[in-house]
Design an enzyme around this catalytic site. Structure first.
Site, short mmCIF file in Angstrom:
data_model
loop_
_atom_site.label_atom_id
_atom_site.label_comp_id
_atom_site.label_asym_id
_atom_site.label_seq_id
_atom_site.Cartn_x
_atom_site.Cartn_y
_atom_site.Cartn_z
CG HIS A 16 45.65 -12.84 2.12
ND1 HIS A 16 45.00 -12.00 1.32
CD2 HIS A 16 47.13 -12.30 1.85
CE1 HIS A 16 45.61 -10.98 0.82
NE2 HIS A 16 46.88 -11.21 0.97
CG HIS A 18 52.02 -12.03 0.79
ND1 HIS A 18 51.93 -12.05 -0.42
CD2 HIS A 18 50.93 -11.38 1.20
CE1 HIS A 18 50.73 -11.64 -0.97
NE2 HIS A 18 50.16 -11.31 0.19
CG HIS A 196 46.53 -9.95 -3.37
ND1 HIS A 196 46.99 -11.24 -3.33
CD2 HIS A 196 46.98 -9.27 -2.45
CE1 HIS A 196 47.63 -11.52 -2.39
NE2 HIS A 196 47.74 -10.20 -1.85
CD GLU A 199 46.16 -4.79 -0.74
OE1 GLU A 199 46.57 -5.26 -1.78
OE2 GLU A 199 46.41 -4.74 0.69
CG ASP A 277 48.50 -8.66 3.43
OD1 ASP A 277 48.78 -9.63 2.45
OD2 ASP A 277 48.02 -7.73 3.09
CG ASP A 278 52.60 -8.58 3.87
OD1 ASP A 278 53.24 -9.53 3.05
OD2 ASP A 278 51.61 -8.10 3.09
N1 ADE Z 1 52.39 -8.49 -1.63
C1 ADE Z 1 52.50 -8.73 -0.15
N2 ADE Z 1 51.52 -8.16 0.66
C2 ADE Z 1 50.80 -7.60 -0.38
C3 ADE Z 1 49.72 -6.81 -0.42
N3 ADE Z 1 48.87 -6.60 0.65
N4 ADE Z 1 48.88 -6.80 -1.63
C4 ADE Z 1 49.66 -6.88 -2.66
N5 ADE Z 1 50.60 -7.60 -2.70
C5 ADE Z 1 51.23 -7.90 -1.84
ZN ZN Z 2 48.36 -10.11 0.31
#
Ligand code: ADE
Ligand code: ZN
Length: 326
Positions: A16, A18, A196, A199, A277-278
Site C-alpha cells: 500500500h 502511492h 480503499h 479509512e 501509504d504516502d
Molecule cells: N491517495 C493517497 N493516499 C491516500 C489515502 N490515504 N487515502 C485515500 N486516497 C489516497
Molecule cells: Zn492509500
C-alpha cells in the site's frame, strides 16, 4: 535499538504505497525547477511546514499540488527510483505500488509517459536489487465513473504491465457503489481488484467494496471493527487489510498510535498487514511504520513476524514465490 535492528532484518513486502506520495520535498523542488514550474511554496522548509493535516482531504489537496511538478518520463522514473532505493535500504523485497494516472492525465501528461517512467524504474530495481513488483492503477473516486472508464481505456495498451486496479482519493461521499461498473469491466480485462475503504468512511463502504466491487483486498479497512459480522466475513474469506499506521495518525483517522486497531485485528484472526501509504508526507517508510506500531502497541516478536508474513500471503506473488518468503 534492538527492535529497530529486528525490523530492519525482516524481509518485507509493501502493498500500500502511492508513488506520488513518496515525492520528497527535495526531489519535488529539483524537478519543479528543471521543469520551470513554480510550486505554491517558496522553499522546502515552507512546504514541509504545510504538512499538518486534520483529515484526508487536507492531505489530498497538498498531495495533488505536489504532483504538478511531474511532467516527463524522466520525472516519473526519478520519483519511482528514489522510492525503490529507499525501501531497498530497508530490506523491502517486494512492492505492489499504486499510481494515480488521472492526477497526471488531467494535466495533459499522457498516460504512456507516466507508466513508462514508473515501469522503467521498477525494472531497474528488479535487476539491480532483486525487488519483485506489481503495479496497481488507481481510479480517483472524487471523479466520475465515466472518467474512470476513460482511464481503463487508456491503460489497455499497457495491460501486460498492470496487475490490478484500485480506488483512492476522497472517501466520504464517494462510496464504492459509484464504481461498480468500471470495476466489473476492469476484472473482465484481467485486472485484480482492490479498493480503499473504511479509512474515513464507514464499515458499510467495506461491505460495498466486497459485495459490489468484488475486491480481493481492502486498503485500510480500519473501521471494520465497528461491525462483528464484517470481521467474521474478513476472517472466513481471508480478505487481507493493508493498514497504514503512520498515515492514520497523520490524517487523524486515529488520535494516537496507541489506539491503532492492528493488534486487535491480529487477535481476531484478520490478515492484517502494515505499509506506508504516502511516506514523504507522513514521515515514515516501512521500517518506521513497523517500529512506531510495535512500540506503541507493545507488539510481540511473533506479532511483528506475523505482520511481515501476512504481507507476503496477501501479495499477488505466485504460490512458489510466496512459499519462499513465508
Ligand atoms: N491517495 C493517497 N493516499 C491516500 C489515502 N490515504 N487515502 C485515500 N486516497 C489516497
Ligand atoms: Zn492509500
Amino acid at each position: 535499538s534492538e527492535l529497530k535492528n529486528i525490523i530492519q532484518g525482516i524481509p518485507k513486502a509493501e502493498l500500500h504505497l502511492h508513488i506520488e506520495g513518496s515525492f520528497e520535498p527535495e526531489l519535488m523542488f529539483k524537478i519543479a525547477q528543471r521543469n520551470q514550474i513554480t510550486l505554491p511554496y517558496k522553499s522546502i522548509a515552507s512546504l514541509k511546514k504545510a504538512y499538518k493535516f486534520n483529515n484526508l482531504q487536507e492531505f489530498l489537496d497538498i498531495y495533488y499540488a505536489g504532483a504538478q511538478a511531474l511532467l516527463h518520463e524522466q520525472d516519473f522514473f526519478d520519483l519511482t527510483w528514489a522510492y525503490l532505493k529507499k525501501v531497498h535500504s530497508q530490506n523491502v523485497i517486494h512492492v505492489e505500488l499504486f499510481f494515480d494516472p488521472q492526477t497526471h492525465t488531467d494535466r495533459r501528461v499522457p498516460f504512456p509517459i507516466v507508466i513508462t517512467g514508473i515501469h522503467k524504474a521498477l525494472e531497474k530495481a528488479k535487476s539491480e536489487f532483486g525487488i519483485s513488483y506489481k503495479l496497481i492503477m488507481s481510479y480517483l473516486r472524487h471523479l466520475s465513473e465515466e472518467e474512470a472508464f476513460k482511464t481503463l481505456e487508456s491503460s489497455l495498451p499497457f495491460k501486460h504491465i498492470i496487475d490490478g486496479v484500485g480506488l483512492d482519493s476522497s472517501e466520504l461521499g464517494n462510496p464504492p457503489s459509484k464504481f461498480q461498473r468500471v470495476f466489473k469491466a476492469s476484472a473482465q480485462q484481467g485486472y485484480q481488484l482492490v479498493a480503499h475503504a473504511g479509512e474515513e468512511g464507514p464499515s458499510a463502504y467495506i461491505w460495498e467494496a466486497l459485495d459490489l466491487l468484488k475486491v480481493v483486498r481492502i486498503d485500510h479497512g480500519n473501521r471494520c471493527l465497528d461491525d462483528d459480522a464484517l470481521v467474521k466475513r474478513l476472517v472466513e474469506e481471508k480478505i487481507p487489510l493493508t493498514l497504514c499506521p503512520t498515515s492514520n495518525v497523520a490524517l487523524k483517522v486515529i488520535q494516537k498510535m496507541e489506539e491503532h486497531p492492528v493488534s486487535e485485528m491480529l487477535k481476531k484472526g484478520i490478515i492484517a498487514t502494515i505499509h506506508s501509504d504516502d511516506p514523504a508526507y507522513f514521515g515514515g517508510y516501512m521500517n518506521e511504520n513497523y517500529y512506531e506500531t510495535a512500540k506503541a502497541l507493545h507488539l510481540t516478536l511473533d506479532q511483528i513476524q506475523q505482520l511481515a508474513v501476512n504481507a507476503f500471503k496477501a501479495s499477488w506473488l505466485n504460490a512458489d514465490a510466496k512459499q519462499k518468503r513465508i
